[in-house]
Design a protein around this motif. Structure first.
Motif, PDB file in Angstrom:
ATOM      1  N   ASP A   7       0.861  -1.180   0.000  1.00  0.00           N
ATOM      2  CA  ASP A   7       0.000   0.000   0.000  1.00  0.00           C
ATOM      3  C   ASP A   7       0.898   1.231   0.000  1.00  0.00           C
ATOM      4  N   LEU A   8       0.819   2.010  -1.058  1.00  0.00           N
ATOM      5  CA  LEU A   8       1.601   3.233  -1.176  1.00  0.00           C
ATOM      6  C   LEU A   8       0.735   4.411  -0.758  1.00  0.00           C
ATOM      7  N   THR A   9       1.171   5.140   0.276  1.00  0.00           N
ATOM      8  CA  THR A   9       0.456   6.350   0.674  1.00  0.00           C
ATOM      9  C   THR A   9       1.235   7.567   0.177  1.00  0.00           C
ATOM     10  N   LEU A  10       0.482   8.551  -0.314  1.00  0.00           N
ATOM     11  CA  LEU A  10       1.057   9.764  -0.895  1.00  0.00           C
ATOM     12  C   LEU A  10       0.350  10.975  -0.300  1.00  0.00           C
ATOM     13  N   HIS A  11       1.137  11.928   0.178  1.00  0.00           N
ATOM     14  CA  HIS A  11       0.566  13.155   0.725  1.00  0.00           C
ATOM     15  C   HIS A  11       1.461  14.330   0.350  1.00  0.00           C
ATOM     16  N   HIS A  12       0.872  15.376  -0.211  1.00  0.00           N
ATOM     17  CA  HIS A  12       1.621  16.570  -0.582  1.00  0.00           C
ATOM     18  C   HIS A  12       1.470  17.618   0.508  1.00  0.00           C
ATOM     19  N   ASP A  13       2.572  17.894   1.185  1.00  0.00           N
ATOM     20  CA  ASP A  13       2.606  18.978   2.171  1.00  0.00           C
ATOM     21  C   ASP A  13       2.778  20.276   1.385  1.00  0.00           C
ATOM     22  N   THR A  14       1.678  20.954   1.149  1.00  0.00           N
ATOM     23  CA  THR A  14       1.719  22.148   0.296  1.00  0.00           C
ATOM     24  C   THR A  14       2.440  23.318   0.954  1.00  0.00           C
ATOM     25  N   VAL A  15       2.480  23.342   2.291  1.00  0.00           N
ATOM     26  CA  VAL A  15       3.170  24.435   2.988  1.00  0.00           C
ATOM     27  C   VAL A  15       4.678  24.342   2.755  1.00  0.00           C
ATOM     28  N   ARG A  16       5.211  23.143   2.916  1.00  0.00           N
ATOM     29  CA  ARG A  16       6.659  22.937   2.732  1.00  0.00           C
ATOM     30  C   ARG A  16       6.982  22.449   1.317  1.00  0.00           C
ATOM     31  N   ASP A  17       5.950  22.189   0.532  1.00  0.00           N
ATOM     32  CA  ASP A  17       6.097  21.695  -0.841  1.00  0.00           C
ATOM     33  C   ASP A  17       6.952  20.423  -0.878  1.00  0.00           C
ATOM     34  N   LYS A  18       6.489  19.425  -0.126  1.00  0.00           N
ATOM     35  CA  LYS A  18       7.175  18.137  -0.072  1.00  0.00           C
ATOM     36  C   LYS A  18       6.166  17.005  -0.219  1.00  0.00           C
ATOM     37  N   LEU A  19       6.610  15.960  -0.884  1.00  0.00           N
ATOM     38  CA  LEU A  19       5.774  14.779  -1.060  1.00  0.00           C
ATOM     39  C   LEU A  19       6.196  13.721  -0.053  1.00  0.00           C
ATOM     40  N   HIS A  20       5.278  13.327   0.812  1.00  0.00           N
ATOM     41  CA  HIS A  20       5.522  12.241   1.756  1.00  0.00           C
ATOM     42  C   HIS A  20       5.029  10.938   1.116  1.00  0.00           C
ATOM     43  N   PHE A  21       5.881   9.924   1.127  1.00  0.00           N
ATOM     44  CA  PHE A  21       5.459   8.628   0.578  1.00  0.00           C
ATOM     45  C   PHE A  21       5.848   7.519   1.543  1.00  0.00           C
ATOM     46  N   ALA A  22       5.098   6.432   1.486  1.00  0.00           N
ATOM     47  CA  ALA A  22       5.422   5.259   2.304  1.00  0.00           C
ATOM     48  C   ALA A  22       4.832   4.024   1.641  1.00  0.00           C
ATOM     49  N   TYR A  23       5.635   2.978   1.542  1.00  0.00           N
ATOM     50  CA  TYR A  23       5.185   1.672   1.069  1.00  0.00           C
ATOM     51  C   TYR A  23       5.111   0.746   2.276  1.00  0.00           C
ATOM     52  N   ARG A  24       3.976   0.120   2.470  1.00  0.00           N
ATOM     53  CA  ARG A  24       3.851  -0.840   3.550  1.00  0.00           C
ATOM     54  C   ARG A  24       2.736  -1.831   3.212  1.00  0.00           C
ATOM     55  N   HIS A  25       2.739  -2.946   3.912  1.00  0.00           N
ATOM     56  CA  HIS A  25       1.656  -3.924   3.783  1.00  0.00           C
ATOM     57  C   HIS A  25       1.393  -4.485   5.165  1.00  0.00           C
ATOM     58  N   GLY A  26       0.243  -4.131   5.733  1.00  0.00           N
ATOM     59  CA  GLY A  26      -0.034  -4.534   7.105  1.00  0.00           C
ATOM     60  C   GLY A  26       0.989  -3.908   8.035  1.00  0.00           C
ATOM     61  N   ASP A  27       1.640  -4.746   8.829  1.00  0.00           N
ATOM     62  CA  ASP A  27       2.643  -4.263   9.774  1.00  0.00           C
ATOM     63  C   ASP A  27       4.037  -4.153   9.158  1.00  0.00           C
ATOM     64  N   LYS A  28       4.183  -4.588   7.925  1.00  0.00           N
ATOM     65  CA  LYS A  28       5.502  -4.564   7.290  1.00  0.00           C
ATOM     66  C   LYS A  28       5.714  -3.237   6.568  1.00  0.00           C
ATOM     67  N   ALA A  29       6.722  -2.493   6.971  1.00  0.00           N
ATOM     68  CA  ALA A  29       7.069  -1.232   6.311  1.00  0.00           C
ATOM     69  C   ALA A  29       8.215  -1.498   5.338  1.00  0.00           C
ATOM     70  N   PHE A  30       7.998  -1.182   4.065  1.00  0.00           N
ATOM     71  CA  PHE A  30       9.036  -1.379   3.058  1.00  0.00           C
ATOM     72  C   PHE A  30       9.952  -0.158   2.952  1.00  0.00           C
ATOM     73  N   SER A  31       9.364   1.013   2.716  1.00  0.00           N
ATOM     74  CA  SER A  31      10.182   2.214   2.561  1.00  0.00           C
ATOM     75  C   SER A  31       9.319   3.448   2.795  1.00  0.00           C
ATOM     76  N   SER A  32      10.000   4.567   3.041  1.00  0.00           N
ATOM     77  CA  SER A  32       9.285   5.831   3.230  1.00  0.00           C
ATOM     78  C   SER A  32      10.277   6.971   3.071  1.00  0.00           C
ATOM     79  N   GLY A  33       9.741   8.173   2.955  1.00  0.00           N
ATOM     80  CA  GLY A  33      10.611   9.330   2.845  1.00  0.00           C
ATOM     81  C   GLY A  33       9.838  10.568   2.411  1.00  0.00           C
ATOM     82  N   ARG A  34      10.582  11.659   2.247  1.00  0.00           N
ATOM     83  CA  ARG A  34      10.023  12.929   1.765  1.00  0.00           C
ATOM     84  C   ARG A  34      10.804  13.338   0.518  1.00  0.00           C
TER      85      ARG A  34
END
Length: 208
Positions: free
Chosen positions: A174-201
């Motif tokens: 499950d890839l979550t995507l959120h654009h922080d418009t104030v700081r102009d950054k894209l937050h992303f995270a890949y995970r499945h259930g309790d397993k976190a694959f990767s994340s970052g800004r």
């Protein structure tokens, strides 16, 4: 289509690594086989790589014809036609994850992705232990965000990158995507259930 190739596909269907095998043509003079791997087959692929799986399966047959073009899947519809089998064999290996479903809530997009077992990047990263490269995961996040959030498809800065678990052939994430418009950054995270694959800004400016 040669009977030798047809018998080979029939023989492959009895292997515990295979749930289905269909033969066709990758070109006018190139025979091919599309394989649907079982969970055991996908595990062997993750542990040993594509070449090992194909060599091991082919050694268990008596095929002596022209070299075969192989295509690996983790599911093959029973209703797949001869034309569909040919199309799979003739198509280039996939470069993108398959989108299963998506939703949006309060500006956060959640996309359920499936990693193809025959992803082209596995040929070089790594041939004997396939893993989705981190740069590819970032590229997917940027591309998918661009069409949903209107953000650029390339970034100039990466922050707080974490790669916690390997993303392997046949995985769902499950890839979550959120654009922080104030700081102009894209937050992303890949995970499945309790397993976190990767994340970052991901940002489009090097400024804090």
């Amino acid at each position: 289509m040669s009977m030798d190739l047809v018998r080979t596909a029939e023989r492959l269907r009895t292997h515990p690594w295979v749930t289905d095998a269909r033969c066709g043509h990758a070109s006018a003079d190139k025979p091919g086989i599309v394989l649907a791997l079982s969970s055991a087959g996908i595990e062997a692929l993750c542990q040993r790589g594509r070449r090992y799986v194909i060599d091991h399966l082919q050694q268990g047959t008596d095929y002596t014809g022209a070299p075969i073009a192989w295509r690996l899947l983790d599911a093959l519809p029973v209703s797949a036609s001869v034309q569909q089998i040919g199309a799979w064999l003739q198509a280039p290996l996939p470069r993108d994850a398959s989108l299963i479903e998506e939703s949006q809530h309060d500006g956060v997009w959640t996309l359920t992705l499936h990693v193809p077992v025959d992803l082209v990047y596995f040929l070089g990263h790594f041939p004997q232990a396939p893993v989705v490269p981190g740069v590819v995961q970032i590229g997917w996040a940027l591309a998918l965000a661009a069409t949903r959030l209107g953000t650029p498809s390339r970034c100039t800065a990466m922050e707080a990158l974490k790669f916690q678990h390997l993303l392997r052939p046949g995985e769902r994430a499950d890839l979550t995507l959120h654009h922080d418009t104030v700081r102009d950054k894209l937050h992303f995270a890949y995970r499945h259930g309790d397993k976190a694959f990767s994340s970052g800004r991901l940002a489009w400016s090097a400024k804090p």
